[in-house]
Write an enzyme that holds these catalytic residues in place. Structure first.
Site, PDB file in Angstrom:
ATOM      1  N   SER A 102       5.298  16.327  -3.360  1.00  0.00           N
ATOM      2  CA  SER A 102       6.293  15.548  -2.622  1.00  0.00           C
ATOM      3  C   SER A 102       5.891  15.422  -1.159  1.00  0.00           C
ATOM      4  O   SER A 102       5.275  16.337  -0.590  1.00  0.00           O
ATOM      5  CB  SER A 102       7.640  16.266  -2.722  1.00  0.00           C
ATOM      6  OG  SER A 102       8.534  15.758  -1.764  1.00  0.00           O
ATOM      7  N   ALA A 103       6.308  14.335  -0.546  1.00  0.00           N
ATOM      8  CA  ALA A 103       6.087  14.134   0.885  1.00  0.00           C
ATOM      9  C   ALA A 103       6.794  15.201   1.712  1.00  0.00           C
ATOM     10  O   ALA A 103       6.489  15.369   2.895  1.00  0.00           O
ATOM     11  CB  ALA A 103       6.592  12.756   1.293  1.00  0.00           C
ATOM     12  N   TYR A 148      13.388  24.163  -2.483  1.00  0.00           N
ATOM     13  CA  TYR A 148      12.715  23.182  -3.336  1.00  0.00           C
ATOM     14  C   TYR A 148      11.388  22.749  -2.716  1.00  0.00           C
ATOM     15  O   TYR A 148      10.340  22.752  -3.368  1.00  0.00           O
ATOM     16  CB  TYR A 148      13.616  21.946  -3.545  1.00  0.00           C
ATOM     17  CG  TYR A 148      12.847  20.750  -4.069  1.00  0.00           C
ATOM     18  CD1 TYR A 148      12.428  20.718  -5.394  1.00  0.00           C
ATOM     19  CD2 TYR A 148      12.509  19.675  -3.236  1.00  0.00           C
ATOM     20  CE1 TYR A 148      11.688  19.639  -5.883  1.00  0.00           C
ATOM     21  CE2 TYR A 148      11.778  18.610  -3.713  1.00  0.00           C
ATOM     22  CZ  TYR A 148      11.370  18.587  -5.029  1.00  0.00           C
ATOM     23  OH  TYR A 148      10.629  17.528  -5.508  1.00  0.00           O
ATOM     24  N   LYS A 171       7.159  23.230  -3.917  1.00  0.00           N
ATOM     25  CA  LYS A 171       6.074  22.221  -3.976  1.00  0.00           C
ATOM     26  C   LYS A 171       4.898  22.692  -3.127  1.00  0.00           C
ATOM     27  O   LYS A 171       3.740  22.594  -3.525  1.00  0.00           O
ATOM     28  CB  LYS A 171       6.584  20.868  -3.475  1.00  0.00           C
ATOM     29  CG  LYS A 171       7.607  20.221  -4.372  1.00  0.00           C
ATOM     30  CD  LYS A 171       7.006  19.859  -5.717  1.00  0.00           C
ATOM     31  CE  LYS A 171       8.042  19.362  -6.700  1.00  0.00           C
ATOM     32  NZ  LYS A 171       7.581  19.353  -8.092  1.00  0.00           N
TER      33      LYS A 171
HETATM   34  P1  NAD Z   1      13.819  14.816 -13.423  1.00  0.00           P
HETATM   35  O1  NAD Z   1      14.758  15.943 -13.214  1.00  0.00           O
HETATM   36  O2  NAD Z   1      14.369  13.531 -13.901  1.00  0.00           O
HETATM   37  O3  NAD Z   1      12.631  15.256 -14.385  1.00  0.00           O
HETATM   38  C1  NAD Z   1      12.154  16.586 -14.457  1.00  0.00           C
HETATM   39  C2  NAD Z   1      12.168  16.979 -15.920  1.00  0.00           C
HETATM   40  O4  NAD Z   1      11.689  18.319 -16.060  1.00  0.00           O
HETATM   41  C3  NAD Z   1      13.570  16.951 -16.529  1.00  0.00           C
HETATM   42  O5  NAD Z   1      13.508  16.173 -17.713  1.00  0.00           O
HETATM   43  C4  NAD Z   1      13.885  18.414 -16.854  1.00  0.00           C
HETATM   44  O6  NAD Z   1      14.680  18.544 -17.986  1.00  0.00           O
HETATM   45  C5  NAD Z   1      12.480  18.977 -17.036  1.00  0.00           C
HETATM   46  N1  NAD Z   1      12.325  20.414 -16.786  1.00  0.00           N
HETATM   47  C6  NAD Z   1      12.720  21.133 -15.695  1.00  0.00           C
HETATM   48  N2  NAD Z   1      12.329  22.411 -15.816  1.00  0.00           N
HETATM   49  C7  NAD Z   1      11.656  22.512 -17.006  1.00  0.00           C
HETATM   50  C8  NAD Z   1      10.995  23.571 -17.674  1.00  0.00           C
HETATM   51  N3  NAD Z   1      10.954  24.815 -17.170  1.00  0.00           N
HETATM   52  N4  NAD Z   1      10.417  23.308 -18.879  1.00  0.00           N
HETATM   53  C9  NAD Z   1      10.465  22.067 -19.414  1.00  0.00           C
HETATM   54  N5  NAD Z   1      11.069  21.028 -18.817  1.00  0.00           N
HETATM   55  C10 NAD Z   1      11.655  21.249 -17.623  1.00  0.00           C
HETATM   56  O7  NAD Z   1      13.027  14.603 -12.048  1.00  0.00           O
HETATM   57  P2  NAD Z   1      12.048  13.430 -11.597  1.00  0.00           P
HETATM   58  O8  NAD Z   1      12.695  12.681 -10.510  1.00  0.00           O
HETATM   59  O9  NAD Z   1      11.530  12.707 -12.793  1.00  0.00           O
HETATM   60  O10 NAD Z   1      10.905  14.302 -10.935  1.00  0.00           O
HETATM   61  C11 NAD Z   1       9.721  14.664 -11.644  1.00  0.00           C
HETATM   62  C12 NAD Z   1       8.898  15.569 -10.752  1.00  0.00           C
HETATM   63  O11 NAD Z   1       8.598  14.880  -9.537  1.00  0.00           O
HETATM   64  C13 NAD Z   1       9.609  16.855 -10.340  1.00  0.00           C
HETATM   65  O12 NAD Z   1       8.667  17.901 -10.291  1.00  0.00           O
HETATM   66  C14 NAD Z   1      10.109  16.545  -8.942  1.00  0.00           C
HETATM   67  O13 NAD Z   1      10.247  17.689  -8.160  1.00  0.00           O
HETATM   68  C15 NAD Z   1       8.986  15.645  -8.425  1.00  0.00           C
HETATM   69  N6  NAD Z   1       9.413  14.761  -7.332  1.00  0.00           N
HETATM   70  C16 NAD Z   1      10.487  13.936  -7.514  1.00  0.00           C
HETATM   71  C17 NAD Z   1      10.911  13.110  -6.477  1.00  0.00           C
HETATM   72  C18 NAD Z   1      12.113  12.220  -6.646  1.00  0.00           C
HETATM   73  O14 NAD Z   1      12.659  11.768  -5.626  1.00  0.00           O
HETATM   74  N7  NAD Z   1      12.569  11.917  -7.844  1.00  0.00           N
HETATM   75  C19 NAD Z   1      10.218  13.106  -5.251  1.00  0.00           C
HETATM   76  C20 NAD Z   1       9.106  13.951  -5.109  1.00  0.00           C
HETATM   77  C21 NAD Z   1       8.704  14.775  -6.170  1.00  0.00           C
END
Ligand code: NAD
Ligand code: UDP
Length: 345
Positions: free
Chosen positions: A124-125, A149, A153
């Site tokens: 993430s940024a 959080y 990362k």
């Molecule tokens: P999301 O919550 O929709 O998807 C994450 C998925 O991981 C979910 O389906 C959840 O059920 C699953 N999960 C969590 N812990 C788990 C575990 N221990 N075992 C198996 N499954 C597990 O989130 P997203 O927005 O799709 O984000 C995906 C990734 O990108 C994450 O790591 C998040 O931190 C990162 N990210 C997201 C954003 C954003 O703004 N959406 C920005 C930067 C980074």
């Protein structure tokens, strides 16, 4: 290429599954559905007409991971699984560190034992912290994060970089040199143009776009803008909003790159163009055909004023750049929200 997506039922994972399948790759998904629904995977299959192997499992469960990696033998793992709510991470830091760090460590151990050596990570940024000035370039020093959080990362990037260094040495115990791609996302928004998959936050949304979408569809009565006294043209914070399908296509390029390269590489996935909070309110109002009601509230603790990418490295090395603009972002977010007012429920 066979890809294994942890957290693939989630928002970014499900869109990436579509992009990978449409590019001709195979996809398997592991998810514990902590923040998602199996329905999203059914819809991925509906959009693409292709089948996905779906495993309900926790990435920190070593026995299950060994079993699934042994069965699937993926060429590359894209690790999305993680808890991601900034505010919740302040309330539940231990749970966040345990879930996010454990899942990465377990995956690395299982990859090493299974001879799998290509890894793409959702960073993430937020790791740029508060002291760097945008546009952020990948060679800037990582900053001080403002919440647990963000630190997960930051730490996972460090773990993966250290593992890659060991994994490229002969005595690292890896059967093949490890390749790690760290993707620093800016602000993923929007939805697949079909309106079949999109962002489906549980409870009250923390992020701007899902909040605006729920106001637009009548689930919430107005948006609170967190501060209009920043040093920006309209006083509100600026972010780099990237269409989730552009982001998904960036993962296809990153996974293909990981297959052909060794090392640990960091890439920003952003557009390079910032929009203010009020700019997003106006763009969404145009897309949904009515003004989004809002009021100005106090600043939100931990917010940085400005964040946007220098997107040049991904263009130079991966041959990827974001193609969709702010109007497509809002159109697709509105299409998803108006056709699925309660998400996948
Ligand atoms: P999301 O919550 O929709 O998807 C994450 C998925 O991981 C979910 O389906 C959840 O059920 C699953 N999960 C969590 N812990 C788990 C575990 N221990 N075992 C198996 N499954 C597990 O989130 P997203 O927005 O799709 O984000 C995906 C990734 O990108 C994450 O790591 C998040 O931190 C990162 N990210 C997201 C954003 C954003 O703004 N959406 C920005 C930067 C980074
Ligand atoms: N924001 C807002 N009201 C909301 C949610 C977010 O004004 O209900 C603002 C927030 O202060 C930030 C921007 O919108 O300036 C983007 O916030 P988001 O949480 O989506 O992303 P992040 O701050 O993590 O980049």
């Amino acid at each position: 290429m066979k890809t294994l997506l942890t957290g693939g039922a989630g928002y970014i994972g499900s869109h990436t599954a579509v992009a990978l399948l449409e590019a001709g790759h195979d996809v398997a998904i592991i998810d514990n559905f902590a923040n998602s629904s199996p329905e999203a995977v059914k819809r991925v299959e509906l959009i693409t007409g292709r089948q996905v192997s779906l495993y309900e499992a926790d990435c920190a469960d070593k026995d299950r991971m060994m079993e699934i990696l042994g069965k699937e033998q993926p060429d590359c793992i894209i690790h999305f699984a993680g808890l991601k709510a900034v505010g919740e991470s302040v309330e539940l830091p231990v749970e966040y560190y345990r879930n996010n760090i454990d899942s990465t460590l377990t995956l690395l151990e299982c990859m090493k034992a299974s001879g799998i050596s290509r890894f793409v990570f959702s960073s993430s940024a937020t790791v740029y912290g508060e002291d760097n000035t945008p546009p952020f370039t990948e060679d800037m020093p990582k900053g001080v994060c403002t919440n647990p959080y963000g630190w997960t990362k930051w730490m996972q990037e460090q773990i993966l970089t250290d593992a890659q260094l060991a994994g490229c040495r002969e005595k690292g115990g890896w059967k093949a040199p490890l390749s790690v791609v760290l993707l620093r996302y800016f602000n993923p928004v929007g939805a697949h143009e079909s309106g079949l998959i999109g962002e489906d936050p549980q409870g009250i949304p923390n992020n701007l776009m899902p909040y605006i979408s729920q106001v637009a569809v009548g689930r919430r009565d107005h948006l609170t803008v967190f501060g209009d006294d920043y040093d920006t043209p309209d006083g509100t914070c600026r972010r780099d909003y990237i269409h989730v399908m552009d982001l998904a296509e960036g993962h296809v390029k990153a996974a293909e790159y990981a297959l052909g390269h060794e090392g640990a590489e960091v890439f920003n996935l952003g557009t390079g163009s910032p929009y203010s909070v009020l700019g997003m309110v106006e763009a969404f109002s145009r897309a949904c055909g009515h003004q989004i009601p809002y009021e100005i509230g106090p600043r939100r603790a931990g917010d940085v004023q400005d964040s946007w990418a220098d997107a040049g490295k991904a263009k130079r090395i991966l041959g990827w750049e974001a193609k969709r603009g702010i109007d497509e972002i809002c159109r697709d977010a509105w299409n998803w929200q108006s056709h699925n007012p309660k998400g996948y429920e």
